[in-house]
Design an enzyme around this catalytic site. Sequence first.
Site, PDB file in Angstrom:
ATOM      1  N   ASP A  51      43.359  49.509  41.939  1.00  0.00           N
ATOM      2  CA  ASP A  51      43.949  48.534  42.867  1.00  0.00           C
ATOM      3  C   ASP A  51      43.902  49.023  44.318  1.00  0.00           C
ATOM      4  OD1 ASP A  51      44.745  47.828  40.258  1.00  0.00           O
ATOM      5  OD2 ASP A  51      46.584  46.881  40.973  1.00  0.00           O
ATOM      6  N   HIS A  53      44.993  46.356  46.983  1.00  0.00           N
ATOM      7  CA  HIS A  53      46.117  45.539  47.470  1.00  0.00           C
ATOM      8  C   HIS A  53      46.232  45.452  48.990  1.00  0.00           C
ATOM      9  CE1 HIS A  53      47.873  44.078  43.835  1.00  0.00           C
ATOM     10  NE2 HIS A  53      47.946  45.282  43.288  1.00  0.00           N
ATOM     11  N   ASP A  79      42.208  43.535  42.046  1.00  0.00           N
ATOM     12  CA  ASP A  79      43.409  43.560  42.898  1.00  0.00           C
ATOM     13  C   ASP A  79      43.080  44.095  44.294  1.00  0.00           C
ATOM     14  OD1 ASP A  79      44.781  42.402  40.835  1.00  0.00           O
ATOM     15  OD2 ASP A  79      46.415  43.860  40.798  1.00  0.00           O
ATOM     16  N   ASP A  82      46.805  40.955  48.355  1.00  0.00           N
ATOM     17  CA  ASP A  82      48.253  40.827  48.150  1.00  0.00           C
ATOM     18  C   ASP A  82      48.990  42.146  48.415  1.00  0.00           C
ATOM     19  OD1 ASP A  82      48.263  38.129  47.571  1.00  0.00           O
ATOM     20  OD2 ASP A  82      48.206  38.405  45.398  1.00  0.00           O
ATOM     21  N   ARG A  83      50.248  41.989  48.796  1.00  0.00           N
ATOM     22  CA  ARG A  83      51.218  43.060  49.024  1.00  0.00           C
ATOM     23  C   ARG A  83      50.959  43.856  50.307  1.00  0.00           C
ATOM     24  NH1 ARG A  83      54.590  42.977  44.614  1.00  0.00           N
ATOM     25  NH2 ARG A  83      53.675  42.618  42.571  1.00  0.00           N
ATOM     26  N   ASN A 111      44.203  40.510  38.249  1.00  0.00           N
ATOM     27  CA  ASN A 111      45.122  39.377  38.075  1.00  0.00           C
ATOM     28  C   ASN A 111      45.555  38.779  39.415  1.00  0.00           C
ATOM     29  OD1 ASN A 111      46.652  41.950  38.233  1.00  0.00           O
ATOM     30  ND2 ASN A 111      48.447  40.648  38.104  1.00  0.00           N
ATOM     31  N   HIS A 112      45.434  39.546  40.508  1.00  0.00           N
ATOM     32  CA  HIS A 112      45.792  38.998  41.820  1.00  0.00           C
ATOM     33  C   HIS A 112      44.662  38.179  42.448  1.00  0.00           C
ATOM     34  CE1 HIS A 112      49.836  40.568  42.921  1.00  0.00           C
ATOM     35  NE2 HIS A 112      49.580  41.338  41.875  1.00  0.00           N
ATOM     36  N   HIS A 160      40.286  45.205  34.445  1.00  0.00           N
ATOM     37  CA  HIS A 160      41.448  45.392  35.311  1.00  0.00           C
ATOM     38  C   HIS A 160      42.706  45.733  34.515  1.00  0.00           C
ATOM     39  CE1 HIS A 160      44.129  45.169  38.664  1.00  0.00           C
ATOM     40  NE2 HIS A 160      44.913  44.352  37.979  1.00  0.00           N
ATOM     41  N   ARG A 207      55.529  41.531  31.598  1.00  0.00           N
ATOM     42  CA  ARG A 207      54.985  40.805  32.751  1.00  0.00           C
ATOM     43  C   ARG A 207      55.003  39.292  32.533  1.00  0.00           C
ATOM     44  NH1 ARG A 207      51.733  44.206  36.178  1.00  0.00           N
ATOM     45  NH2 ARG A 207      51.044  46.157  35.203  1.00  0.00           N
ATOM     46  N   HIS A 234      45.718  48.288  37.373  1.00  0.00           N
ATOM     47  CA  HIS A 234      46.794  47.343  37.074  1.00  0.00           C
ATOM     48  C   HIS A 234      48.197  47.928  37.070  1.00  0.00           C
ATOM     49  CE1 HIS A 234      48.262  43.497  35.728  1.00  0.00           C
ATOM     50  NE2 HIS A 234      48.464  43.823  34.474  1.00  0.00           N
TER      51      HIS A 234
END
Length: 307
Positions: A51, A53, A79, A82-83, A111-112, A160, A207, A234
Amino acid sequence: MSDLDRQIELLRRCETIKESEVKSLCFKAREILMEEGNVQKVTAPVTICGDIHGQFYDLKELFATGGDVPHTNYLFIGDFVDRGFYSVETFLLLLALKVRYPDRITLIRGNHESRQITQVYGFYDECLRNGSVNVWRYCTEIFDYLSLSALIEDRVFCVHGGLSPSITTLDQIRTIDRKQEVPHDGAMCDLLWSDPEDIEGWGLSPRGAGYLFGGDVALQFNTTNKLDLIARAHQLVMEGYKTMFGSDNDPALVTVWSAPNYCYRCGNVAAILELDDKLNRNFKIFEAAPQDQRGIPAKKPAPDYFL
């Protein structure tokens, strides 16, 4: 210098490119990604990254640690957004490198990489602040074309999240229609959302998507598909990577996490996994970019009609 090389230079400096250039870049990327399989073949030597991010300045640290594209062959296991503060620049740089050097960088879906998730965890809002919801639209269309997994020299399976109770063979992954928003359940969802756990068999995931899977499941999957290792991301790992299942010298699975000081506060280190041409493994650890080298994003207030 070509337009693409100029855009890469801008993006390397964490500067944005024009909306029309994003549209054109995404069109070119789609042409390349359409030709890739759900289980994309990758040759060694290769460096596996987890990831990111949107932590752009830490992505620069990653390249400083592992070498630059195209000198190093990279596989990023999802990923990208995001974040963090710089999802736009992070994803567009990786995408531009993919278009410029398609055989030296592989991007697979996390998943993002989803319309729904990015509307909650930052990427959509970042695009709004930058003044273009179209950039979000172009990028999320590309997400649908990203491969679901990769296979290095037929022996290392990269995904992932993890495994699925509805998938026992790689051929079953190859039959999935991936060109869609990530579903809420089913095989495609599981590949992007599942996690390994010290249990037997399968368990419910906290989750709310995907499953927990035990060592027996991972070892059976590896045996069935003649694999040496599952490499996935992940999950935050404070030490940057974590091996699981099997023996210390011969683990069935490894988690690689490549976002140091996650969310700018977790205090973790990050790792990348280098595989040489014989698939020997070398983990490289790196830390977050120094504070004085990481710009502070210009947080423009949202237009008042959104308030």
